[in-house]
Design a protein around this motif. Structure first.
Motif, short mmCIF file in Angstrom:
data_model
loop_
_atom_site.label_atom_id
_atom_site.label_comp_id
_atom_site.label_asym_id
_atom_site.label_seq_id
_atom_site.Cartn_x
_atom_site.Cartn_y
_atom_site.Cartn_z
N UNK A 84 0.84 -1.19 0.00
CA UNK A 84 0.00 0.00 0.00
C UNK A 84 0.88 1.24 0.00
N UNK A 85 0.33 2.32 -0.54
CA UNK A 85 1.08 3.56 -0.68
C UNK A 85 1.79 3.62 -2.01
N UNK A 86 2.51 4.72 -2.23
CA UNK A 86 3.30 4.84 -3.46
C UNK A 86 4.48 3.89 -3.41
N UNK A 87 5.17 3.85 -2.26
CA UNK A 87 6.22 2.88 -1.98
C UNK A 87 5.93 2.25 -0.63
N UNK A 88 6.62 1.15 -0.33
CA UNK A 88 6.43 0.50 0.95
C UNK A 88 6.72 1.43 2.11
N UNK A 89 6.00 1.24 3.20
CA UNK A 89 6.10 2.16 4.34
C UNK A 89 7.51 2.14 4.92
N UNK A 90 8.05 3.33 5.15
CA UNK A 90 9.39 3.47 5.70
C UNK A 90 9.39 3.44 7.23
N UNK A 91 8.24 3.64 7.86
CA UNK A 91 8.18 3.76 9.31
C UNK A 91 7.90 2.44 10.00
N UNK A 92 7.25 1.51 9.32
CA UNK A 92 6.85 0.26 9.95
C UNK A 92 7.21 -0.90 9.04
N UNK A 93 8.05 -1.80 9.54
CA UNK A 93 8.46 -2.97 8.77
C UNK A 93 7.43 -4.07 8.98
N UNK A 94 6.51 -4.19 8.05
CA UNK A 94 5.49 -5.23 8.15
C UNK A 94 6.07 -6.57 7.72
N UNK A 100 14.58 -4.36 0.21
CA UNK A 100 14.21 -3.77 -1.08
C UNK A 100 12.86 -4.30 -1.53
N UNK A 101 12.62 -5.58 -1.30
CA UNK A 101 11.34 -6.17 -1.71
C UNK A 101 10.17 -5.50 -1.01
N UNK A 102 10.34 -5.11 0.24
CA UNK A 102 9.26 -4.45 0.97
C UNK A 102 8.98 -3.06 0.38
N UNK A 103 10.02 -2.32 0.06
CA UNK A 103 9.84 -0.97 -0.46
C UNK A 103 9.25 -0.96 -1.88
N UNK A 104 9.62 -1.94 -2.71
CA UNK A 104 9.14 -1.94 -4.10
C UNK A 104 7.96 -2.89 -4.28
N UNK A 119 4.09 1.25 -8.36
CA UNK A 119 5.13 2.21 -8.78
C UNK A 119 6.53 1.76 -8.41
N UNK A 120 6.70 1.15 -7.24
CA UNK A 120 8.03 0.69 -6.85
C UNK A 120 8.56 -0.39 -7.77
N UNK A 121 7.71 -1.36 -8.13
CA UNK A 121 8.14 -2.41 -9.05
C UNK A 121 8.47 -1.84 -10.42
N UNK A 122 7.67 -0.88 -10.89
CA UNK A 122 7.92 -0.28 -12.20
C UNK A 122 9.23 0.48 -12.25
N UNK A 123 9.53 1.26 -11.21
CA UNK A 123 10.79 2.01 -11.18
C UNK A 123 11.98 1.05 -11.11
N UNK A 140 10.40 -9.65 -9.67
CA UNK A 140 9.61 -8.44 -9.80
C UNK A 140 8.11 -8.74 -9.82
N UNK A 141 7.75 -9.89 -10.32
CA UNK A 141 6.34 -10.24 -10.42
C UNK A 141 5.80 -10.81 -9.11
N UNK A 142 6.55 -11.69 -8.47
CA UNK A 142 6.12 -12.31 -7.21
C UNK A 142 6.55 -11.43 -6.04
N UNK A 143 5.76 -10.44 -5.72
CA UNK A 143 6.12 -9.52 -4.66
C UNK A 143 6.02 -10.18 -3.29
#
Length: 345
Positions: A129-139, A147-151, A155-159, A201-204
């Protein structure tokens, strides 16, 4: 006519397997000296140099951009989700369901960060959720950043796919296109890396948890095998490119292993920011070490080719001067009336 018939005539037996090399010698063109060879026109040279320069510039720019992107992922997430307010619009997870790890209360954390919606409610970004993965809470189950959590978002996967495309192109150009020793195995390992990286990239992490771990291990192993074969083909750490590959591969493996051991608690590191981000930092160093090998070697080859071209031009001009002097000497010897080369009418 007799001489030409003797040179170019080949019998049916000359096309046998054992005589193919002899037949090839009959029809092979003569090797001309450098001064008599056809030189490329200035337009062809300019077009070739312009294309190579553009390719190297793109490789360097995308590699640097990829490095900046992966190391700045927490800042990028903070900017889009918090500063731009995209998290309040895109995130739908209830704050009470957020689990950020031992000793972290997301409700108190969200209040400190001022994560309020226009209606006064708190907002929380779950996985993907969000534009990128949450930086404040490591779910997640392990509660550490990667890196996998952030992308994990679209949008994160595309970049990530966009910025890593050119370094992968460089891997195909150098690893599979330049080396002749063990080329089949090098291409096969690089093909395996390409397939596993695409599935990565596909299997997040948020959707395919078990499958994501498998493909990550797969593309890391394939990439490591690829660079081991490449270094072996270049002289097994005896040449400068092979040494560079060995150093980068070793740094990547050590960084990923250290981040894994720290984040999973195998090393006595106290809980805090470093332990939560150790695996992400190890991934950043390891991925950058792998993706910078081919662009760096291609750039070094480009510099080496420029020096070789300068040396070749100097040798060509020197050889042309020697041939001119030799021709003048021959002309002086055969210019007399009793020259052996003159023929009677």
């Amino acid at each position: 006519l007799g001489a030409s018939h003797h040179i170019y005539h080949t019998s049916w037996q000359s096309f046998k397997l054992g005589d193919m090399a002899k037949t090839r010698d009959y029809f092979s063109p003569p090797v001309l000296p450098l001064s008599r060879r056809r030189r490329a026109s200035p337009r062809d040279t300019l077009e070739r140099d312009w294309t190579q320069t553009l390719l190297l510039v793109l490789l360097i720019l995308f590699t640097v951009a990829l490095a900046v992107f992966i190391f700045a992922l927490p800042l990028i997430s903070w900017f889009f989700n918090d500063i731009m307010g995209m998290g309040a619009e895109l995130c739908r997870t209830p704050p009470t369901e957020m689990q950020c790890g031992p000793g972290v209360d997301y409700i108190e954390l969200a209040k400190e960060l001022g994560r309020y919606k226009p209606n006064g409610e708190l907002w929380a970004c779950g996985c993907a959720e969000g534009v990128f993965g949450d930086w404040a809470c490591a779910t997640g189950q392990a509660h550490f950043f990667s890196i996998s959590l952030f992308i994990s978002t679209a949008p994160g996967t595309g970049v990530m796919a966009c910025l890593s495309s050119w370094p992968i192109v460089a891997m195909w150009m150098y690893g599979a296109g330049r080396v002749t020793v063990n080329r089949s195995w090098i291409r096969l390992s690089l093909f395996a890396f390409q397939v596993f990286y695409g599935f990565f990239l596909m299997n997040t992490q948020c959707i395919f948890k078990d499958g994501h771990t498998v493909v990550v291990v797969g593309f890391i192993a394939a990439e490591l095998v690829h660079y081991v074969l490449l270094a072996w083909s270049l002289g097994c750490c005896s040449s400068m490119p092979a040494k560079f590959i060995c150093v980068c591969a070793s740094v990547g493996v050590i960084s990923i292993a250290a981040g894994f051991l720290i984040s999973f608690g195998y090393l006595p590191i106290p809980s805090g920011w470093f332990k939560a981000h150790a695996f992400w930092l190890g991934e950043c160093v390891g991925l950058l070490s792998a993706f910078c090998i081919a662009p760096a070697i291609l750039l070094a080859e480009a510099w080496s080719d420029d020096d070789d071209d300068d040396d070749r031009e100097a040798d060509t001009s020197e050889e042309g001067n020697h041939e001119k002097d030799f021709t003048n000497e021959e002309g002086g010897q055969n210019s007399g009336p009793n020259s052996c080369c003159e023929l009677e009418p």
